[in-house]
Design an enzyme around this catalytic site. Structure first.
Site, PDB file in Angstrom:
ATOM      1  CB  SER A   1      45.784-123.612 -30.446  1.00 13.39           C
ATOM      2  OG  SER A   1      46.068-122.563 -31.076  1.00 13.39           O
TER       3      SER A   1
ATOM      4  CE1 TYR B   1      50.133-126.444 -32.741  1.00 13.98           C
ATOM      5  CE2 TYR B   1      48.787-124.500 -32.903  1.00 13.98           C
ATOM      6  CZ  TYR B   1      49.546-125.407 -32.007  1.00 13.98           C
ATOM      7  OH  TYR B   1      49.723-125.082 -30.719  1.00 13.98           O
TER       8      TYR B   1
END
Length: 330
Positions: free
Chosen positions: A224, A237
């Site tokens: 990501s 995250y």
């Protein structure tokens, strides 16, 4: 006759989904979270026009069903013509029921691969993915369960090999994400769930898959942009995705002698159930507007990067790389 392991893993998937909903419920009552706004016109550079903010105001219950989204993600890639890039391959894809995972599964099938669809408990979405793969003329099997459960990885790999004959490609894609405005609201339960799904899951799946892989096989991890730049409301995250990038590079080096390539795709914002199942209703409208293109990606715009990194025809000299697909830089 039912398989006790299969039933246990499916039950674990249901329990994990409930645990995710419990984490989500506590945070839904916290103060609002939002992205920056920008009035620039969204960029359209694809084969067809893609939705741009404002996105529908909708909040999904964890883990998030794609079937429940008012604005359905675009995963069909109707202009993509298969050319045998993955002919005769078998791929195991986690989180393949929806979003990026579904789009990757469909393109892999269009390129000639059979697909094992690993997912938590989103049975309705998984059936849509299976039908789409079969419509491409390829075989598909469903493997529900929690990637963070240590015994699940071995069971999923064994079922893939038993029913599809081998394993050539592993795509680690399943993830848990929930925004937190203040680190004080990041509970140990929440933190642990994120790490177990996003890091333990990737490690366990890779460890189980590698003994079955031969030279020319590939592992493609989903990282990501948050793992590169960080995201202040996604502390846990972001940390896990940075870990995925480091894991990709380290594992790639260790697998060079085995002839197995390991790479990662690092997407920016993508319209999938993950985000409407994170941000509360009324706070998703500007999703993706902070990118240079002023809109989120659609899954079919991300999936080609996975095909590229999985195919020996296209990336035989590429390993240990992190490929950002983020809609440009401001």
């Amino acid at each position: 006759m039912s398989n006790p392991d299969t039933e246990r893993h499916e039950q674990q998937g249901e329990r994990t989904a409930q645990a995710e909903r419990d984490i989500q419920a506590k945070l839904d009552a916290k103060e609002p979270r939002s992205f920056q706004s920008d009035e620039d016109k969204p960029m359209q550079a694809g084969a067809r026009e893609y939705p741009a903010p404002p996105m529908p105001s909708q909040h999904l219950s964890k883990p998030g069903l794609e079937a429940d989204l008012e604005l359905q993600p675009m995963w069909e890639a109707p202009y993509w013509k298969g050319s045998g890039k993955l002919e005769g391959k078998v791929a195991l894809i986690t989180g393949a029921d929806s979003g990026i995972g579904r789009a990757v599964a469909v393109l892999f099938a269009r390129e000639g691969a059979d697909i094992a669809i690993a997912y938590l408990n989103e049975h309705e979405d998984a059936e849509v993915t299976r039908k789409a793969i079969e419509d491409e003329g390829r075989r598909a099997i469903l493997i529900p369960g929690d990637v963070a459960e240590p015994s699940y990885a071995g069971s999923a790999v064994e079922k893939t090999v038993a029913e599809l004959g081998k394993l050539d490609i592993l795509v680690n894609n399943a993830a848990f994400q929930e925004h937190v405005h203040d680190i004080a609201d990041l509970t140990l339960e929440h933190f642990d769930r994120t790490l177990r799904t996003n890091l333990y899951g990737y490690f366990l799946m890779a460890k189980a898959a590698i003994p079955h892989m031969r030279p020319g096989s590939a592992i493609v991890n989903c990282g990501s942009i948050t793992g590169i730049d960080g995201a202040k409301q996604l502390l846990d995250y972001s940390m896990t995705k940075g870990g995925v990038h480091a894991f990709t590079r380290a594992l790639s080096s260790s697998l060079v002698p085995k002839g197995i390539r390991v790479n990662a795709v690092a997407p920016g914002p993508v319209w999938t159930p993950l985000n409407p199942a994170d941000k509360v209703e009324g706070e998703i409208e500007d999703f993706g507007k902070q990118t240079a293109m002023k809109r989120p990606a659609q899954p079919e715009e991300i999936a080609p990067a996975f095909v590229f990194l999985a195919s020996t025809q296209m990336s035989s000299y590429i390993t240990g790389e992190i490929l950002p697909v983020i809609g440009g830089y401001d």
